[in-house]
Structures are given as C-alpha cells and as structure tokens.
Enzyme design. Structure first.
Site, short mmCIF file in Angstrom:
data_model
loop_
_atom_site.label_atom_id
_atom_site.label_comp_id
_atom_site.label_asym_id
_atom_site.label_seq_id
_atom_site.Cartn_x
_atom_site.Cartn_y
_atom_site.Cartn_z
N GLY A 64 0.92 -1.47 0.38
CA GLY A 64 0.33 0.14 0.09
C GLY A 64 1.07 1.42 0.13
O GLY A 64 0.39 2.00 0.29
N GLY A 89 -0.42 4.26 -1.44
CA GLY A 89 -1.19 5.55 0.02
C GLY A 89 -0.94 5.91 0.81
O GLY A 89 -0.19 6.87 1.44
N SER A 98 -2.26 -4.47 14.78
CA SER A 98 -3.54 -3.61 15.26
C SER A 98 -4.19 -3.16 14.81
O SER A 98 -3.74 -2.31 14.09
CB SER A 98 -2.39 -3.07 16.29
N ASN A 143 -4.76 0.08 15.58
CA ASN A 143 -3.81 1.41 16.17
C ASN A 143 -2.87 1.32 16.20
O ASN A 143 -2.89 0.56 16.94
CB ASN A 143 -4.92 2.43 17.04
N MET A 144 -2.23 1.85 15.10
CA MET A 144 -0.77 1.48 15.77
C MET A 144 -0.19 2.59 16.56
O MET A 144 0.97 2.95 16.83
CB MET A 144 0.31 2.09 13.78
N HIS A 188 -13.30 11.10 12.28
CA HIS A 188 -12.43 10.36 11.47
C HIS A 188 -12.11 11.48 9.76
O HIS A 188 -13.75 12.03 10.21
CB HIS A 188 -12.33 9.21 11.09
N LYS A 190 -12.68 8.07 5.31
CA LYS A 190 -11.92 6.89 5.81
C LYS A 190 -14.15 6.64 5.66
O LYS A 190 -14.89 6.20 6.04
CB LYS A 190 -11.86 7.15 7.24
#
Length: 251
Positions: free
Chosen positions: A8, A11, A108, A110-111, A141, A145
């Site tokens: 990706g 992106g 995860s 959320n990193m 967000h 999204k």
C-alpha cells in the site's frame, strides 16, 4: 539495518511510512506493493509474489480485502508482516491467525502508542465504574474513511467488555430509538468530516458526574512511528501473533 517492503506504498499511510523509514538510519525501504503506480524512490510491484528484493519485514497499510493474499505470499517467502490495515472481517482475521502459525505477524487496529495507553486507562475505569455509569464511545475521522465505526472504537468496546463479568451489548447510534437506554449497553457513535486524523473519546456518565478519557491524533506520523516500532520488534520474534500489548511489555 532493517529492510522493509511497504504494502500500500502509494496510499496516504504508505507514503508516510516510506518517508519516515527513509529518513531513519535503522530502516531501508527496498520495495513497495500497490495497484497504482507512484514515484516512491524504490521499485513498486503489484503483489508480493513479484518482489525479488531481499527483505526482513513487510509493513501493510492497504485495504482489508488485500490482506489474505499478502499473508499467503509472506508465508511462502517466510517474511514477518505488520498488519496495520483496519476493517478486517472475520474471514480476513482468520487468515491473520492462520499465517501466524508459520511466520511472525503483528496486528493492531491502531498503531498509536497513545491509544494503547488510553486502553489501559479505560480498562481500569471500567472495572470500577461499569455498574453505576453509562458508557459511550465517540469517534471522529476524516471524510475519506470508509469503515464505520472505526476499528479503534470497537477495540475500546472490546477492551471494556473483557474486564466485565456481565458483557455489554454494542448499540451503534440511536436514530429512531424511542425506548430508554439500557444499562447493559455501550453506545458507539461515528462522525465523519474534513481532514480529522482520528479522535476517540470514552465517556463514563454517572449520577451528577461525568468522566471522559480521550485521545487525539494530530498527524499520521504517530501511526507510522508505531508501525516501524512494531517492525523492529517483529523481526526478532518466532512465528506467532503479536499486538501492541506484547510489544509494550517486551519494550
């Protein structure tokens, strides 16, 4: 130096990770994977199967439907994978679990390291307050999204439920509802607009008092930093499934 492949790479998050990795003495981006072409400063391929460069780890910020095929190729190449893509369905999550039997996989939703501190705080608050306080989760967000509610909002709700004896039901919004709020529920609400990177707030509403625990992401770099932190951790691990909690404990 850790050699990285970015899935990706064209992106928004792929570009962030590529920029951060390229400016770090600890990483080298050797290749990227994307269905689109972009000027990245390294070779870009359509799939991991096409990549010939030697690498130590793959960092994935793509789309959820691409994850199973990526993991299949990673197993064949014996490459650890950091799965930072959100919105995975049950079948895609199962592909993560299956791949982790053969290679190290870090996942995860959320990193951000800060979000994981929030999870710890929320967990402790829920243990004390859940019987007498109503719990609501609000997330916002940017308008691009696609998944709703966010994976992080669901992760927060799941974290709360794990510490409760009586599991609560998730209620997504309250449009057209005319009955009273049930004590045995967690409300989850999603907002979309502008360029907001990510806002999450957990509200414990009791009798004459309200407690709010919140996290605000001001740039995508916090997620890139977490992904690189995870990659550095993962290259030294045995096959298995890892997450932020295991990373923080190890660190």
């Amino acid at each position: 130096m850790i050699r990285v492949i970015i899935n990706g790479c064209c992106g928004k998050m792929g570009k962030v990770v590529a920029s951060m990795a390229s400016s770090s003495p600890d990483f080298e981006v050797v290749a990227g994977i994307d269905q689109n072409q972009c000027q990245c400063g390294f070779p870009v391929y359509k799939s991991l199967d096409e990549v010939n460069e030697d690498a130590d780890v793959v960092i994935d910020f793509s789309y959820h439907t691409a994850v199973p095929q990526l993991l299949k190729a990673a197993v064949s190449k014996n490459l650890p994978v950091v799965v930072a893509t959100t919105g995975l369905d049950d079948e895609e999550i199962n592909s993560v679990i299956e791949a982790s039997k053969y290679i190290p996989v870090f996942r995860s939703v959320n990193m951000s390291l800060g979000i994981n501190v929030l999870l710890s705080l929320v967990k402790e608050a829920a243990k004390v307050l859940s019987n007498d306080f109503d719990i609501e989760i609000l997330e916002m967000h940017h308008n691009m999204k696609k998944d709703s509610p966010s994976g992080t909002a669901l992760l927060i709700a799941d974290t709360i439920n794990k510490v409760l004896n009586d599991k609560k039901e998730y209620v997504y919004g309250r449009h057209s509802k005319t009955d009273l709020r049930d004590k045995n529920e967690i409300g989850i609400h999603a907002l979309r607009g502008g360029t907001v990177v990510g806002e999450h707030e957990v509200i414990f509403a009791g009798h004459d008092e309200i407690i709010k625990i919140s996290h605000s992401a001001r740039s995508r770099e916090i997620f890139g930093n977490g992904a690189l932190f995870a990659a550095k951790f993962l290259v030294n691990q045995k096959p298995g499934l890892y997450d932020m909690e295991s990373l923080v404990k190890k660190g």
